[in-house]
Design a protein around this motif. Structure first.
Motif, PDB file in Angstrom:
ATOM      1  N   PHE A 149      20.253  35.253 -30.401  1.00  0.00           N
ATOM      2  CA  PHE A 149      18.801  35.305 -30.289  1.00  0.00           C
ATOM      3  C   PHE A 149      18.243  34.004 -29.711  1.00  0.00           C
ATOM      4  O   PHE A 149      18.903  32.962 -29.719  1.00  0.00           O
ATOM      5  CB  PHE A 149      18.172  35.559 -31.658  1.00  0.00           C
ATOM      6  N   LEU A 150      17.014  34.080 -29.251  1.00  0.00           N
ATOM      7  CA  LEU A 150      16.308  32.907 -28.773  1.00  0.00           C
ATOM      8  C   LEU A 150      16.138  31.885 -29.893  1.00  0.00           C
ATOM      9  O   LEU A 150      16.032  32.236 -31.067  1.00  0.00           O
ATOM     10  CB  LEU A 150      14.917  33.290 -28.263  1.00  0.00           C
ATOM     11  N   ALA A 151      16.072  30.614 -29.499  1.00  0.00           N
ATOM     12  CA  ALA A 151      15.690  29.545 -30.417  1.00  0.00           C
ATOM     13  C   ALA A 151      14.199  29.288 -30.235  1.00  0.00           C
ATOM     14  O   ALA A 151      13.601  29.671 -29.206  1.00  0.00           O
ATOM     15  CB  ALA A 151      16.486  28.275 -30.110  1.00  0.00           C
ATOM     16  N   ALA A 152      13.571  28.657 -31.201  1.00  0.00           N
ATOM     17  CA  ALA A 152      12.134  28.392 -31.133  1.00  0.00           C
ATOM     18  C   ALA A 152      11.760  27.602 -29.886  1.00  0.00           C
ATOM     19  O   ALA A 152      10.719  27.839 -29.261  1.00  0.00           O
ATOM     20  CB  ALA A 152      11.684  27.649 -32.391  1.00  0.00           C
ATOM     21  N   SER A 153      12.621  26.676 -29.495  1.00  0.00           N
ATOM     22  CA  SER A 153      12.338  25.815 -28.341  1.00  0.00           C
ATOM     23  C   SER A 153      12.389  26.550 -27.013  1.00  0.00           C
ATOM     24  O   SER A 153      11.979  26.016 -25.982  1.00  0.00           O
ATOM     25  CB  SER A 153      13.328  24.649 -28.309  1.00  0.00           C
ATOM     26  N   GLU A 154      12.870  27.792 -27.020  1.00  0.00           N
ATOM     27  CA  GLU A 154      13.023  28.559 -25.779  1.00  0.00           C
ATOM     28  C   GLU A 154      11.856  29.504 -25.513  1.00  0.00           C
ATOM     29  O   GLU A 154      11.862  30.236 -24.529  1.00  0.00           O
ATOM     30  CB  GLU A 154      14.341  29.332 -25.817  1.00  0.00           C
ATOM     31  N   LEU A 155      10.846  29.480 -26.383  1.00  0.00           N
ATOM     32  CA  LEU A 155       9.648  30.280 -26.151  1.00  0.00           C
ATOM     33  C   LEU A 155       8.659  29.500 -25.293  1.00  0.00           C
ATOM     34  O   LEU A 155       8.791  28.290 -25.127  1.00  0.00           O
ATOM     35  CB  LEU A 155       9.010  30.672 -27.480  1.00  0.00           C
ATOM     36  N   PRO A 156       7.636  30.175 -24.724  1.00  0.00           N
ATOM     37  CA  PRO A 156       6.616  29.453 -23.953  1.00  0.00           C
ATOM     38  C   PRO A 156       6.026  28.320 -24.786  1.00  0.00           C
ATOM     39  O   PRO A 156       5.741  28.505 -25.978  1.00  0.00           O
ATOM     40  CB  PRO A 156       5.568  30.537 -23.660  1.00  0.00           C
ATOM     41  N   PRO A 157       5.867  27.133 -24.219  1.00  0.00           N
ATOM     42  CA  PRO A 157       5.379  25.975 -24.987  1.00  0.00           C
ATOM     43  C   PRO A 157       4.048  26.263 -25.694  1.00  0.00           C
ATOM     44  O   PRO A 157       3.192  26.975 -25.162  1.00  0.00           O
ATOM     45  CB  PRO A 157       5.210  24.899 -23.913  1.00  0.00           C
ATOM     46  N   ALA A 194       6.073  30.993 -17.828  1.00  0.00           N
ATOM     47  CA  ALA A 194       6.896  30.514 -18.944  1.00  0.00           C
ATOM     48  C   ALA A 194       7.544  31.678 -19.683  1.00  0.00           C
ATOM     49  O   ALA A 194       8.693  31.581 -20.139  1.00  0.00           O
ATOM     50  CB  ALA A 194       6.045  29.690 -19.904  1.00  0.00           C
ATOM     51  N   PHE A 195       6.829  32.808 -19.802  1.00  0.00           N
ATOM     52  CA  PHE A 195       7.380  33.970 -20.490  1.00  0.00           C
ATOM     53  C   PHE A 195       8.531  34.578 -19.692  1.00  0.00           C
ATOM     54  O   PHE A 195       9.513  35.054 -20.275  1.00  0.00           O
ATOM     55  CB  PHE A 195       6.292  35.012 -20.737  1.00  0.00           C
ATOM     56  N   LYS A 196       8.427  34.565 -18.380  1.00  0.00           N
ATOM     57  CA  LYS A 196       9.537  35.055 -17.550  1.00  0.00           C
ATOM     58  C   LYS A 196      10.780  34.192 -17.761  1.00  0.00           C
ATOM     59  O   LYS A 196      11.908  34.698 -17.818  1.00  0.00           O
ATOM     60  CB  LYS A 196       9.137  35.065 -16.070  1.00  0.00           C
ATOM     61  N   LYS A 197      10.580  32.889 -17.897  1.00  0.00           N
ATOM     62  CA  LYS A 197      11.699  31.993 -18.166  1.00  0.00           C
ATOM     63  C   LYS A 197      12.310  32.309 -19.529  1.00  0.00           C
ATOM     64  O   LYS A 197      13.539  32.332 -19.686  1.00  0.00           O
ATOM     65  CB  LYS A 197      11.233  30.532 -18.118  1.00  0.00           C
ATOM     66  N   THR A 198      11.460  32.558 -20.522  1.00  0.00           N
ATOM     67  CA  THR A 198      11.930  32.927 -21.856  1.00  0.00           C
ATOM     68  C   THR A 198      12.731  34.221 -21.802  1.00  0.00           C
ATOM     69  O   THR A 198      13.793  34.338 -22.428  1.00  0.00           O
ATOM     70  CB  THR A 198      10.738  33.090 -22.818  1.00  0.00           C
ATOM     71  N   THR A 199      12.242  35.202 -21.060  1.00  0.00           N
ATOM     72  CA  THR A 199      12.938  36.482 -20.939  1.00  0.00           C
ATOM     73  C   THR A 199      14.304  36.300 -20.289  1.00  0.00           C
ATOM     74  O   THR A 199      15.303  36.865 -20.745  1.00  0.00           O
ATOM     75  CB  THR A 199      12.094  37.468 -20.118  1.00  0.00           C
ATOM     76  N   THR A 200      14.354  35.526 -19.221  1.00  0.00           N
ATOM     77  CA  THR A 200      15.632  35.266 -18.543  1.00  0.00           C
ATOM     78  C   THR A 200      16.621  34.618 -19.500  1.00  0.00           C
ATOM     79  O   THR A 200      17.799  35.004 -19.560  1.00  0.00           O
ATOM     80  CB  THR A 200      15.405  34.358 -17.324  1.00  0.00           C
TER      81      THR A 200
END
Length: 204
Positions: A40-48, A191-197
């Motif tokens: 899963f994603l880490a907190a730091s990988e979501l949009p700032p 930023a959300f596209k980066k998170t999705t990738t």
């Protein structure tokens, strides 16, 4: 020939039994091992976010925030999710569904993409809510991901903006949702596209 004591005989039998048990329990040559659980994603990988994010534990089941749009589509599947919080009005979730079969996972991802649009249509049919949809296109990550956005305005004045993505890596589908008070001008699409990738790449 040396005389074997009773204790020596029992010890020899025990060793022989352990050896046989090890041989029986050993995986046969060429056998496949259980696939690792998706990450899963880490907190730091979501949009700032100004206050930063806090990540919850990975939990079985569907998060409440996704039930309205995806509950019916995911009835037949086991899923896991992680919820993310900020100190203000912004929240997010990531959901993963391990289908196992690539063709079935592709069909599920396509259905979830359709469900986002249907969800917006259902909300807009409510006389108390206005809902607008925007598509933000596909991302070239693994087997692909698609990004959606929708904004809602309630009759009592509340305004919310949401970004949702559906991505797939082989037989696993992941959904990421981000939301806060505001409208389309407040949506961190890049930023959300980066998170999705990152979410799709990180699965395995």
């Amino acid at each position: 020939m040396p005389k074997r004591t009773r204790a020596g005989t029992l010890t020899a039998l025990a060793v022989a039994g352990l050896t046989a048990g090890t041989a029986l329990c050993a995986a046969p040559a060429g056998a496949t091992t259980k696939a690792p659980a998706p990450k899963f994603l880490a907190a730091s990988e979501l949009p700032p976010h100004p206050s930063g994010w806090t990540a919850g534990k990975v939990t079985d089941g569907l998060p409440d925030e996704m039930r309205y749009c995806f509950g019916e589509a995911l009835l037949a599947y086991d899923s896991r999710h992680r919820t993310f919080r900020t100190e203000l009005d912004t929240g997010a979730e990531q959901l993963t569904v391990v289908v196992g079969d690539s063709a079935k996972a592709k069909a599920l991802a396509a259905r979830l993409d359709r469900e986002v649009k249907r969800c917006v249509t259902r909300m807009d049919a409510d006389p108390e809510i206005e809902a607008d949809y925007r598509g933000y296109g596909r991302l070239p990550v693994e087997e692909g991901a698609r990004v959606h956005g929708f904004a809602t305005r309630a009759a009592w004045g509340a305004m919310d903006i949401h970004l949702v993505s559906v991505g797939r890596d082989g037989g696993t589908v992941t959904v990421v949702r981000w939301g806060q008070m505001g409208d389309f001008t407040h949506a961190p699409v890049k930023a959300f596209k980066k998170t999705t990738t990152t979410a799709v790449h990180k699965l395995y």
